[in-house]
Structures are given as C-alpha cells and as structure tokens.
Scaffold this motif. Structure first.
Motif, mmCIF file in Angstrom:
data_model
loop_
_atom_site.group_PDB
_atom_site.id
_atom_site.type_symbol
_atom_site.label_atom_id
_atom_site.label_comp_id
_atom_site.label_asym_id
_atom_site.label_seq_id
_atom_site.Cartn_x
_atom_site.Cartn_y
_atom_site.Cartn_z
ATOM 1 N N MET A 51 -30.829 -39.004 -34.575
ATOM 2 C CA MET A 51 -29.769 -39.725 -33.881
ATOM 3 C C MET A 51 -30.229 -39.993 -32.455
ATOM 4 O O MET A 51 -30.704 -39.097 -31.764
ATOM 5 N N GLU A 52 -30.069 -41.209 -32.025
ATOM 6 C CA GLU A 52 -30.405 -41.580 -30.654
ATOM 7 C C GLU A 52 -29.405 -40.937 -29.692
ATOM 8 O O GLU A 52 -28.204 -40.930 -29.939
ATOM 9 N N ILE A 53 -29.918 -40.391 -28.588
ATOM 10 C CA ILE A 53 -29.080 -39.775 -27.555
ATOM 11 C C ILE A 53 -29.168 -40.640 -26.298
ATOM 12 O O ILE A 53 -30.246 -41.088 -25.914
ATOM 13 N N ARG A 54 -28.029 -40.855 -25.677
ATOM 14 C CA ARG A 54 -27.957 -41.715 -24.486
ATOM 15 C C ARG A 54 -27.215 -41.007 -23.363
ATOM 16 O O ARG A 54 -26.404 -40.119 -23.608
ATOM 17 N N ASN A 55 -27.442 -41.481 -22.138
ATOM 18 C CA ASN A 55 -26.651 -41.029 -20.995
ATOM 19 C C ASN A 55 -25.276 -41.672 -21.070
ATOM 20 O O ASN A 55 -25.152 -42.846 -21.433
ATOM 21 N N LEU A 56 -24.263 -40.914 -20.704
ATOM 22 C CA LEU A 56 -22.908 -41.452 -20.619
ATOM 23 C C LEU A 56 -22.679 -41.858 -19.170
ATOM 24 O O LEU A 56 -22.257 -41.056 -18.332
ATOM 25 N N GLY A 57 -23.017 -43.090 -18.868
ATOM 26 C CA GLY A 57 -22.927 -43.583 -17.500
ATOM 27 C C GLY A 57 -23.705 -42.693 -16.554
ATOM 28 O O GLY A 57 -24.800 -42.242 -16.877
ATOM 29 N N GLY A 58 -23.141 -42.410 -15.404
ATOM 30 C CA GLY A 58 -23.764 -41.533 -14.418
ATOM 31 C C GLY A 58 -23.188 -40.134 -14.422
ATOM 32 O O GLY A 58 -23.329 -39.389 -13.453
ATOM 33 N N SER A 59 -22.526 -39.764 -15.523
ATOM 34 C CA SER A 59 -21.802 -38.493 -15.586
ATOM 35 C C SER A 59 -22.709 -37.273 -15.743
ATOM 36 O O SER A 59 -22.279 -36.149 -15.515
ATOM 37 N N GLY A 60 -23.937 -37.499 -16.196
ATOM 38 C CA GLY A 60 -24.812 -36.380 -16.515
ATOM 39 C C GLY A 60 -24.668 -35.919 -17.951
ATOM 40 O O GLY A 60 -25.454 -35.118 -18.437
ATOM 41 N N LEU A 61 -23.650 -36.424 -18.643
ATOM 42 C CA LEU A 61 -23.469 -36.089 -20.055
ATOM 43 C C LEU A 61 -24.421 -36.930 -20.900
ATOM 44 O O LEU A 61 -24.646 -38.104 -20.614
ATOM 45 N N ARG A 62 -24.955 -36.318 -21.948
ATOM 46 C CA ARG A 62 -25.801 -37.011 -22.916
ATOM 47 C C ARG A 62 -25.095 -36.944 -24.266
ATOM 48 O O ARG A 62 -24.671 -35.869 -24.667
ATOM 49 N N VAL A 63 -24.959 -38.101 -24.887
ATOM 50 C CA VAL A 63 -24.189 -38.193 -26.126
ATOM 51 C C VAL A 63 -24.954 -38.995 -27.171
ATOM 52 O O VAL A 63 -25.824 -39.801 -26.846
ATOM 53 N N SER A 64 -24.578 -38.772 -28.420
ATOM 54 C CA SER A 64 -25.147 -39.560 -29.503
ATOM 55 C C SER A 64 -24.705 -41.017 -29.361
ATOM 56 O O SER A 64 -23.620 -41.307 -28.848
ATOM 57 N N ALA A 65 -25.566 -41.925 -29.828
ATOM 58 C CA ALA A 65 -25.238 -43.357 -29.771
ATOM 59 C C ALA A 65 -24.020 -43.675 -30.636
ATOM 60 O O ALA A 65 -23.299 -44.631 -30.374
ATOM 61 N N VAL A 66 -23.790 -42.863 -31.652
ATOM 62 C CA VAL A 66 -22.631 -43.010 -32.523
ATOM 63 C C VAL A 66 -21.684 -41.853 -32.234
ATOM 64 O O VAL A 66 -22.116 -40.701 -32.182
ATOM 65 N N GLY A 67 -20.427 -42.162 -32.038
ATOM 66 C CA GLY A 67 -19.423 -41.125 -31.815
ATOM 67 C C GLY A 67 -18.481 -41.033 -33.007
ATOM 68 O O GLY A 67 -18.473 -41.913 -33.871
ATOM 69 N N LEU A 68 -17.702 -39.975 -33.028
ATOM 70 C CA LEU A 68 -16.718 -39.788 -34.088
ATOM 71 C C LEU A 68 -15.318 -39.926 -33.509
ATOM 72 O O LEU A 68 -14.916 -39.134 -32.652
ATOM 73 N N GLY A 69 -14.597 -40.936 -33.963
ATOM 74 C CA GLY A 69 -13.199 -41.084 -33.596
ATOM 75 C C GLY A 69 -12.365 -40.134 -34.441
ATOM 76 O O GLY A 69 -12.504 -40.108 -35.666
ATOM 77 N N CYS A 70 -11.522 -39.359 -33.801
ATOM 78 C CA CYS A 70 -10.819 -38.267 -34.484
ATOM 79 C C CYS A 70 -9.335 -38.529 -34.693
ATOM 80 O O CYS A 70 -8.571 -37.608 -34.962
ATOM 81 N N ASN A 71 -8.913 -39.795 -34.617
ATOM 82 C CA ASN A 71 -7.481 -40.087 -34.709
ATOM 83 C C ASN A 71 -6.896 -39.842 -36.091
ATOM 84 O O ASN A 71 -5.683 -39.713 -36.234
ATOM 85 N N ASN A 72 -7.715 -39.745 -37.128
ATOM 86 C CA ASN A 72 -7.187 -39.501 -38.481
ATOM 87 C C ASN A 72 -6.958 -38.024 -38.774
ATOM 88 O O ASN A 72 -6.207 -37.689 -39.692
ATOM 89 N N PHE A 73 -7.602 -37.149 -38.038
ATOM 90 C CA PHE A 73 -7.471 -35.714 -38.308
ATOM 91 C C PHE A 73 -6.042 -35.263 -38.049
ATOM 92 O O PHE A 73 -5.459 -35.561 -37.025
ATOM 93 N N GLY A 74 -5.486 -34.539 -39.013
ATOM 94 C CA GLY A 74 -4.125 -34.045 -38.865
ATOM 95 C C GLY A 74 -3.064 -35.046 -39.248
ATOM 96 O O GLY A 74 -1.871 -34.787 -39.116
ATOM 97 N N GLN A 75 -3.489 -36.191 -39.738
ATOM 98 C CA GLN A 75 -2.532 -37.231 -40.102
ATOM 99 C C GLN A 75 -2.908 -37.808 -41.460
ATOM 100 O O GLN A 75 -2.330 -37.442 -42.468
ATOM 101 N N ARG A 76 -3.899 -38.664 -41.498
ATOM 102 C CA ARG A 76 -4.337 -39.259 -42.763
ATOM 103 C C ARG A 76 -5.336 -38.368 -43.495
ATOM 104 O O ARG A 76 -5.559 -38.540 -44.680
#
Length: 120
Positions: free
Chosen positions: A1-26
C-alpha cells in the motif's frame, strides 16, 4: 500500500482510507470486525468516522470495540459539530462543545488520542 503525507501535519497515511459510516448501522459487529481487520492487514491505515455516524456514536463505538491493540496501527480521524441531541444542545463548534464532543468520542473509541479531529 502506498503511504503518503497528510498535508503538513506530519501524519503518514495509506493512499486508500476506510470510511467507517456503515459500522454500527448497515454492518453488524462481526462483519465490521472482519472489514476492519482485513483493511489493516491490507495496509490501510486511515480510518475515517464521525460522532453522528450510525445513530449518534454507533460507528465510533464499533471501532472502539474492535480495534483493541490494533489502534496503534492506524491513523484515526473523526468529526464533530452535527447535532448529537434532538434538543439542539449538543452541536456546533464552540470551545465548550468541542471539549465535550472530543471527550465523548474518546470514550466511545476507547482510546486516549484522536489523530485527526475535524469539524464536519
């Protein structure tokens, strides 16, 4: 998985994220658990949720229940400001409300830190 900087925050994140709006509902708890662990196993590190997802806190509660010691393996983003009470008392972006909302999210997420906290 490609890892990228999250703007200038210092955080490094995967190029693909997981949206979690379905958890606990659908998605029930066991299915959510499978999705969350598979995503981490595939190298997804950015998990995005919000306090209002899945009936006012449901998504955060599922994440808090499932992550356990894998919390350290992800960058956790959550959001605030949408109504969390029907009487209009729990919403907005005042300092007072933000302090209350972040504490509630930390409790539901069963963690002592949020990596990215955003106004929704």
């Amino acid at each position: 998985m490609e890892i990228r900087n999250l703007g200038g925050s210092g955080l490094r994140v995967s190029a693909v994220g997981l949206g979690c709006n379905n958890f606990g509902q659908r998605t029930d708890l066991e299915t959510s658990r499978k999705v969350i662990h598979k995503a981490i196993d595939l190298g997804i590190t950015l998990f995005d949720t919000a306090d209002i997802y899945a009936g006012m806190g449901g998504s955060e509660t599922v994440l808090g229940t499932v992550l356990g010691n894998r919390r350290k393996d992800i960058v956790l983003a959550t959001k605030f400001s949408k109504p969390m009470a029907t009487d209009g008392t729990k919403q907005g972006a005042s300092r007072r409300y933000i302090m209350s909302a972040v504490e509630a999210s930390l409790t539901r997420l069963k963690t002592d830190y949020i990596d990215l906290y955003q106004q929704h």
